[in-house]
Write a protein that holds these residues in place. Structure first.
Motif, short mmCIF file in Angstrom:
data_model
loop_
_atom_site.label_atom_id
_atom_site.label_comp_id
_atom_site.label_asym_id
_atom_site.label_seq_id
_atom_site.Cartn_x
_atom_site.Cartn_y
_atom_site.Cartn_z
N MET A 1 -54.78 65.07 4.05
CA MET A 1 -55.06 63.62 4.00
C MET A 1 -55.45 63.22 2.57
O MET A 1 -56.17 63.94 1.90
N ASN A 2 -54.94 62.07 2.13
CA ASN A 2 -55.21 61.62 0.76
C ASN A 2 -56.49 60.78 0.73
O ASN A 2 -56.55 59.69 1.32
N PHE A 3 -57.50 61.31 0.03
CA PHE A 3 -58.79 60.61 -0.02
C PHE A 3 -58.92 59.69 -1.23
O PHE A 3 -59.90 59.01 -1.38
N ALA A 4 -57.91 59.70 -2.10
CA ALA A 4 -58.01 58.96 -3.36
C ALA A 4 -58.29 57.45 -3.16
O ALA A 4 -59.21 56.91 -3.80
N PRO A 5 -57.53 56.76 -2.25
CA PRO A 5 -57.81 55.31 -2.08
C PRO A 5 -59.23 55.07 -1.58
O PRO A 5 -59.89 54.12 -1.98
N LEU A 6 -59.68 55.97 -0.71
CA LEU A 6 -61.02 55.83 -0.13
C LEU A 6 -62.08 55.99 -1.22
O LEU A 6 -63.05 55.20 -1.30
N ARG A 7 -61.84 56.99 -2.06
CA ARG A 7 -62.78 57.24 -3.16
C ARG A 7 -62.81 56.05 -4.12
O ARG A 7 -63.85 55.61 -4.58
N ARG A 8 -61.61 55.52 -4.36
CA ARG A 8 -61.48 54.38 -5.26
C ARG A 8 -62.23 53.16 -4.69
O ARG A 8 -62.94 52.46 -5.40
N ALA A 9 -62.06 52.97 -3.39
CA ALA A 9 -62.74 51.85 -2.72
C ALA A 9 -64.25 52.03 -2.84
O ALA A 9 -64.99 51.07 -3.10
N GLY A 10 -64.70 53.27 -2.64
CA GLY A 10 -66.13 53.58 -2.75
C GLY A 10 -66.67 53.25 -4.12
O GLY A 10 -67.75 52.65 -4.26
N VAL A 11 -65.88 53.62 -5.14
CA VAL A 11 -66.30 53.35 -6.52
C VAL A 11 -66.42 51.84 -6.74
O VAL A 11 -67.39 51.35 -7.32
N TYR A 12 -65.42 51.09 -6.23
CA TYR A 12 -65.45 49.63 -6.40
C TYR A 12 -66.68 49.02 -5.73
O TYR A 12 -67.34 48.14 -6.28
N VAL A 13 -66.98 49.49 -4.52
CA VAL A 13 -68.14 48.96 -3.79
C VAL A 13 -69.42 49.23 -4.58
O VAL A 13 -70.26 48.35 -4.78
N PHE A 14 -69.52 50.48 -5.08
CA PHE A 14 -70.71 50.86 -5.82
C PHE A 14 -70.86 50.02 -7.10
O PHE A 14 -71.93 49.49 -7.39
N LEU A 15 -69.74 49.88 -7.83
CA LEU A 15 -69.80 49.12 -9.09
C LEU A 15 -70.08 47.64 -8.83
O LEU A 15 -70.81 47.01 -9.59
N SER A 16 -69.51 47.12 -7.74
CA SER A 16 -69.75 45.71 -7.40
C SER A 16 -71.23 45.50 -7.10
O SER A 16 -71.84 44.51 -7.53
N LEU A 17 -71.78 46.43 -6.37
CA LEU A 17 -73.20 46.35 -6.01
C LEU A 17 -74.06 46.41 -7.28
O LEU A 17 -75.00 45.60 -7.45
N ALA A 18 -73.72 47.33 -8.17
CA ALA A 18 -74.47 47.48 -9.42
C ALA A 18 -74.36 46.21 -10.26
O ALA A 18 -75.34 45.74 -10.84
N ALA A 19 -73.13 45.63 -10.30
CA ALA A 19 -72.92 44.40 -11.07
C ALA A 19 -73.74 43.27 -10.47
O ALA A 19 -74.38 42.48 -11.19
N PHE A 20 -73.77 43.21 -9.13
CA PHE A 20 -74.53 42.15 -8.45
C PHE A 20 -76.02 42.27 -8.76
O PHE A 20 -76.68 41.30 -9.11
N ILE A 21 -76.52 43.52 -8.69
CA ILE A 21 -77.95 43.76 -8.95
C ILE A 21 -78.29 43.38 -10.40
O ILE A 21 -79.36 42.85 -10.69
N SER A 22 -77.34 43.61 -11.31
CA SER A 22 -77.59 43.31 -12.73
C SER A 22 -77.54 41.81 -13.00
O SER A 22 -78.35 41.29 -13.76
N VAL A 23 -76.57 41.15 -12.37
CA VAL A 23 -76.31 39.75 -12.74
C VAL A 23 -77.14 38.76 -11.91
O VAL A 23 -77.55 37.71 -12.40
N PHE A 24 -77.45 39.14 -10.66
CA PHE A 24 -78.10 38.18 -9.77
C PHE A 24 -79.41 37.60 -10.33
O PHE A 24 -79.62 36.38 -10.25
N PRO A 25 -80.29 38.43 -10.92
CA PRO A 25 -81.54 37.83 -11.46
C PRO A 25 -81.26 36.74 -12.50
O PRO A 25 -81.98 35.74 -12.53
N PHE A 26 -80.22 36.94 -13.31
CA PHE A 26 -79.88 35.91 -14.31
C PHE A 26 -79.37 34.64 -13.62
O PHE A 26 -79.72 33.53 -14.00
#
Lengths: 270, 359
Positions: A1-26
């Protein structure tokens, strides 16, 4: 089974969350500055129409020009002096051979581990004995020989081509002229990165100015924000507007110098 | 132009000696090349002449004046560095005029000097560019231009071509030779590339471990090396070395047995010291000096590879554990497995066990 898309999705979710945490206070700070205090407490997340009212309230409570003037004066003088002294020291440590050079440098790095809280009282006693309390000199002086900045400049100077110094010596320049006319222009990325770091530190400095600046006419913007929060019923709209105004200069400096900042942090000599 | 003299020049870092007593005279308008392997002290010696390194002992005289403690800018020298050392924030024009600016020359004088140097080096169209916008060869020319504008008594070049690609290096080598002829300048040039040394120099100084191994014209060093080190260092491809043992010595000649070639013998007339019977000897012979079999002392070699370069062929061969290079004029060697060549006594150079030449 190819886990690459799943891993990629996970990375996007994590980065989006980090971006939100960084930008939201501003975002929240910017939104808050346009809303009434009551809306902010209720958790309103959209922009409001209270910006000018908040501004009027702020101007009525604070001599904004003076406060900003104080902050700018302290931050600019601190930055210029810190950069001058630290870069001279970093240059000296790297360029001149001496048997005790490394011992002194190690001692300096050791001093970095002493927390400011431990230095506060003796520093205040010194400033007080020198009759400098409630002056800008008292705020600026203790910070201008920054060990971290000396370390930073020494590391950056390792990338400075020594043949440039040799060429300048053959061209007839004295050591101070080499520093001024060759080293400083060559290391401008390093200076840009250091400017951002030192200016931000000086601008955001709260604890030490709180201790040594005693009269309202000498207060800096960070001290004023804390004064506003100390009111019996704090006006969050006004507080957040002040925060927006206090954040603006550092953001502007960062955006103006960001390319050099990245180069400087990477140690680039062009 | 000016002559230079180095008398007993020494340099030590703490207790570590790096230059161990150099005596040298460089005449006016001479192109002198310091050559030697990495770490032999050639760049250090050049930097001592420039004033960028202190002199531990000895006297440095430029134009008859002792310069040991004189500031680099007041020694009448200009230096071109390996990395070019152009000021990255200045245009070519400013780089070239920088030294004159600090010497307090008027602006029109600086402009005139820069224009003149730019004309000599064909840098005119590049004057307003930054060093970062130039190619390696152009940067090198700017670095030379920066030296020229100062009208120095002595030009110092520290491996100036080592950062260039092979083709550009050849081009710049010719440029430098032309420049030397045009400027009639005294030049001291440091390189580890013996081809540069051979092609450019009036006089080569071969350095080894902080000492002068031999001084002479390129052909003197090539034909008549004083020791094994110079014999091996000068020449490309390198000189071949064969192990030998003295089997007879006397009456102005020595007979050597080539120990790795079945003990075949070579008798060499010698004018100086005669080696003792039984003494270990190294026989040196240039690749182009091997003769046809039957013309001297014959040896038979196993051919590894033959390189056909068009005008000549290099044969890489071995025998008795010795690797040899033989230059042949035949364009096609064919698929021979063995090659018989001869060594004539005139072409063979003898070195004693300490590496000193036996003449």
């Amino acid at each position: 089974m190819n886990f690459a898309p799943l891993r990629r999705a996970g990375v996007y979710v994590f980065l989006s969350l980090a971006a939100f945490i960084s930008v939201f206070p501003f975002y929240w700070m910017a939104v808050g500055s346009t809303n009434q205090s009551v809306d902010i407490v209720r958790g309103k997340l959209g922009f409001g129409g209270n910006l000018l009212v908040n501004f009027q309230h702020l101007m009525s409570q604070v001599d904004l020009y003076r406060v900003f003037g104080n902050s700018f004066l302290i931050a600019i003088i601190s930055t210029v002096l810190t950069l001058a002294i630290s870069s001279l020291a970093g240059y000296g440590f790297e360029m001149f051979r001496s048997r005790i050079r490394e011992r002194i440098f190690e001692l300096l790095l050791l001093l970095l581990s002493i927390p400011f809280a431990a230095l506060m009282v003796p520093l205040f006693v010194m400033i007080s004995r020198a009759q400098l309390t409630n002056t800008f000199t008292a705020v600026i002086l203790p910070g201008i020989a920054s060990i971290f900045m000396i370390f930073y400049f020494r590391q950056a100077t390792k990338a400075f081509p020594r043949e440039l110094r040799d060429a300048a010596r053959v061209d007839g320049l004295k050591e101070w002229q080499i520093f001024l006319y060759v080293y400083m222009p060559t290391m401008r990325s390093t200076y840009a990165a250091a400017t951002i770091i030192v200016f931000m530190n000086a601008w955001n400095n709260y604890l030490w100015p709180l201790i040594v600046l005693q009269t309202p006419d000498n207060k800096t913007i960070t001290l004023v924000i804390s004064t506003l929060t100390a009111a019996y019923t704090p006006d969050y709209g006004v507080i957040l507007l002040t925060t927006v105004l206090a954040t603006a200069p550092t953001l502007i400096i960062f955006f103006v110098l960001q390319r050099q900042f990245v180069q400087g942090m990477l140690g680039a000599v062009k | 132009m000016t002559s230079l003299s180095l008398k007993g020049i020494r340099k030590s870092y703490g207790t570590l000696p790096v230059i161990k007593g150099v005596d040298l005279t460089i005449d006016s308008r001479e192109f002198v090349v310091f050559v030697g392997p990495s770490g032999c002290g050639k760049s250090t010696l050049l930097r001592m002449i420039a004033g960028l390194e202190s002199i531990t002992a000895g006297d440095l005289e430029i134009g008859g004046k002792r310069m040991n403690d004189v500031d680099p800018s007041k020694r009448g020298i200009a230096m071109v560095f390996q990395s070019y050392a152009l000021y990255p924030h200045m245009t070519v024009r400013d780089n070239m005029g920088f030294a004159l600016r600090f010497a307090g020359k008027p602006k029109d004088e600086i402009a005139r000097q820069v224009a003149e140097a730019a004309r000599i080096l064909e840098l005119g169209p590049l004057l307003d560019r930054l060093p970062g916008q130039l190619s390696g060869g152009q940067r090198q020319r700017v670095a030379i231009g920066r030296a020229i504008v100062r009208h120095p008594d002595v030009f110092l070049f520290d491996e100036p071509l080592s950062n260039l690609d092979a083709e550009l290096r050849v081009h710049m080598r010719i440029e430098l030779a032309r420049l030397h002829r045009e400027l009639q300048a005294t030049i001291i040039y440091v390189t580890h590339d013996q081809v540069e040394a051979m092609t450019l120099a009036d006089k080569i100084v071969v350095l080894r471990e902080g000492e002068v191994s031999q001084v002479g014209t390129p052909l003197q060093l090539y034909d008549d090396p004083d020791n094994l080190f110079v014999a091996g260092f000068i020449g490309s491809p390198k000189m071949n070395f064969l192990a030998g043992e003295v089997v007879d010595s006397g009456a102005g000649s020595a007979t050597i047995a080539l120990v790795n070639h079945g003990g075949v013998r070579l008798t060499k007339p010698l004018g100086g010291r005669l080696p003792q019977k039984g003494e270990r000897i190294t026989i040196g012979i240039r690749p182009e000096h091997f003769g046809e079999a039957g013309e001297g002392t014959d040896i038979v070699l196993n051919v590894d590879v033959a390189e056909h370069l068009g005008s000549t062929t290099y044969v890489y061969a071995n025998a008795g554990g010795e690797q040899l290079i033989i230059e042949r004029e035949e364009r096609h060697m064919g698929d021979t497995d063995t090659l018989a060549v001869s060594i004539s006594p005139e072409a063979a150079l003898l070195f004693d066990s300490a590496g000193k030449r036996l003449r």
